[in-house]
Design an enzyme around this catalytic site. Structure first.
Site, PDB file in Angstrom:
ATOM      1  N   ASP A  73       0.817  -1.216   0.000  1.00  0.00           N
ATOM      2  CA  ASP A  73       0.000   0.000   0.000  1.00  0.00           C
ATOM      3  C   ASP A  73       0.849   1.262   0.000  1.00  0.00           C
ATOM      4  O   ASP A  73       0.334   2.368   0.001  1.00  0.00           O
ATOM      5  CB  ASP A  73      -1.009   0.007   1.162  1.00  0.00           C
ATOM      6  CG  ASP A  73      -0.380   0.216   2.540  1.00  0.00           C
ATOM      7  OD1 ASP A  73       0.860   0.333   2.638  1.00  0.00           O
ATOM      8  OD2 ASP A  73      -1.131   0.251   3.532  1.00  0.00           O
ATOM      9  N   ASP A  74       2.178   1.115  -0.027  1.00  0.00           N
ATOM     10  CA  ASP A  74       3.089   2.256   0.018  1.00  0.00           C
ATOM     11  C   ASP A  74       3.440   2.799  -1.366  1.00  0.00           C
ATOM     12  O   ASP A  74       4.084   3.836  -1.472  1.00  0.00           O
ATOM     13  CB  ASP A  74       4.390   1.876   0.730  1.00  0.00           C
ATOM     14  CG  ASP A  74       4.173   1.576   2.202  1.00  0.00           C
ATOM     15  OD1 ASP A  74       3.455   2.348   2.854  1.00  0.00           O
ATOM     16  OD2 ASP A  74       4.709   0.573   2.692  1.00  0.00           O
ATOM     17  N   SER A 110      -1.296   4.399   1.970  1.00  0.00           N
ATOM     18  CA  SER A 110      -1.373   3.892   3.338  1.00  0.00           C
ATOM     19  C   SER A 110      -2.670   4.342   3.997  1.00  0.00           C
ATOM     20  O   SER A 110      -3.132   5.475   3.814  1.00  0.00           O
ATOM     21  CB  SER A 110      -0.190   4.409   4.158  1.00  0.00           C
ATOM     22  OG  SER A 110       1.022   3.931   3.618  1.00  0.00           O
ATOM     23  N   ASN A 152       5.516  -3.618   4.485  1.00  0.00           N
ATOM     24  CA  ASN A 152       5.040  -2.258   4.675  1.00  0.00           C
ATOM     25  C   ASN A 152       6.109  -1.399   5.346  1.00  0.00           C
ATOM     26  O   ASN A 152       6.971  -1.896   6.066  1.00  0.00           O
ATOM     27  CB  ASN A 152       3.779  -2.266   5.545  1.00  0.00           C
ATOM     28  CG  ASN A 152       3.082  -0.925   5.551  1.00  0.00           C
ATOM     29  OD1 ASN A 152       2.650  -0.449   4.513  1.00  0.00           O
ATOM     30  ND2 ASN A 152       2.975  -0.316   6.722  1.00  0.00           N
ATOM     31  N   SER A 204       4.883  -6.587   7.415  1.00  0.00           N
ATOM     32  CA  SER A 204       5.175  -5.191   7.728  1.00  0.00           C
ATOM     33  C   SER A 204       6.512  -5.102   8.438  1.00  0.00           C
ATOM     34  O   SER A 204       6.831  -5.937   9.291  1.00  0.00           O
ATOM     35  CB  SER A 204       4.074  -4.591   8.608  1.00  0.00           C
ATOM     36  OG  SER A 204       2.823  -4.631   7.938  1.00  0.00           O
TER      37      SER A 204
END
Length: 318
Positions: free
Chosen positions: A29-30, A61, A136, A168
């Protein structure tokens, strides 16, 4: 017979035969230019897997499982993160330098869907064997996972019956090639461990996914990381909250926000209670890499279901 001799030779040299190669879709999502996702792509390829990436054009994010339904994706209004794809380019495409790395001008789950519905079908003619989201740029622990695109990606994949792992790392891996590579190496180590005793069975039980959180470490420190099984628990080091004036919030001010407008920030929490000592947030803070099993959907545990059945027995027809 040659295979037996080759395996014997590898064992004699202290080596092991490579794990069965998988078709793997990586998302995050970055943004598709993040150092972490690039490092993981390279590490998985080096381990012998066939890998494609489908990630958001921009940093997305905190978007969770959101999707922009029935909204045409028009040419980019601005450059993608990293600037390798410029404004005016198509909203869906690939990195000019690495055709395996695709982007979508949309939310994390939209990028994952692009990987599953378009890229995987073009590459393999079927769904990938495994989806990995991340690593992440910052841990996704406890209640914060509800807003995490990293975690939502794998829950979505698991809802389609595809084994999926959210990973993450600490925020210090952002734009840090060395730490990103170490986080990627730890991710490959986890995948290897997951496959080591697989045999001919499934990678993961149906309807489940995994949330992995790597602890903070400095360069070279990943070699000392220990792994523990964990649970979400109710404790989280950061709780989202809405404030009337971000400029007066100490966390927002630390990020350079100076204007007096309302918005969402975080409340920083203290030490977890004894009841939450086994939660992933508490264990990760102690330096462990945590492994938490997730289920697809929101169905409650059998005990809770039975409680509600009894409470509503006069209303329910069966």
């Amino acid at each position: 017979m040659k295979t037996v001799h080759m395996a014997s030779g590898l064992i004699a040299l202290g080596l092991t035969a490579p794990a069965l190669a998988l078709n793997i879709l990586v998302s995050n999502d970055d943004g598709f230019a993040a150092a972490n996702v690039r490092a993981l792509y390279a590490r998985l390829k080096a381990a012998g897997h066939d890998v494609i990436v489908a990630a958001p054009c921009q940093d997305q994010s905190g978007k969770g499982a959101s999707m922009n339904f029935l909204t045409p994706l028009t040419p980019l209004a601005k450059d993608c993160r990293g600037g390798t794809v410029k404004a005016g380019a198509t909203a869906v495409g690939t990195d000019p330098a690495i055709a395996d790395i695709g982007y979508v001008d949309g939310t994390p789950v939209m990028a994952t869907m692009y990987g599953l519905d378009i890229l995987a079908q073009a590459r393999w003619g079927k769904a990938p064997d495994l989806v990995i989201s991340g690593p992440n740029e910052g841990q996704n622990l406890g209640a914060i996972v509800n807003s995490s695109g990293t975690v939502s990606n794998v829950v979505f994949a698991a809802s389609r019956g595809i084994p999926a792992i959210a990973v993450s790392a600490d925020a210090n891996t952002k734009d840090n090639a060395a730490l990103a590579d170490e986080a990627a190496a730890l991710t490959v180590k986890f995948v290897d461990a997951l496959l080591a005793k697989r045999g001919s069975g499934a990678i993961l039980p149906a309807g489940t996914a995994i949330n992995v959180n790597l602890p903070k470490f400095d360069t070279g420190g990943s070699a000392k990381v220990q792994w523990v099984f964990s649970r979400f628990g109710s404790y989280t080091a950061m709780t989202p909250k809405f404030v009337a004036d971000l400029s007066r919030d100490p966390v927002a001010s630390g990020y350079g926000i100076k204007y007096p407008y309302p918005g969402v920030t975080f409340a920083l929490n203290n030490t977890p209670s004894a009841a939450d000592a086994g939660s992933e947030s508490a264990l990760n803070a102690k330096g462990y890499a945590t492994v938490t099993t997730m289920q697809v959907g929101f169905e409650a545990r059998p005990q809770a279901q039975q409680w509600l059945r009894l409470r509503l027995k006069d209303l329910l027809s069966q």
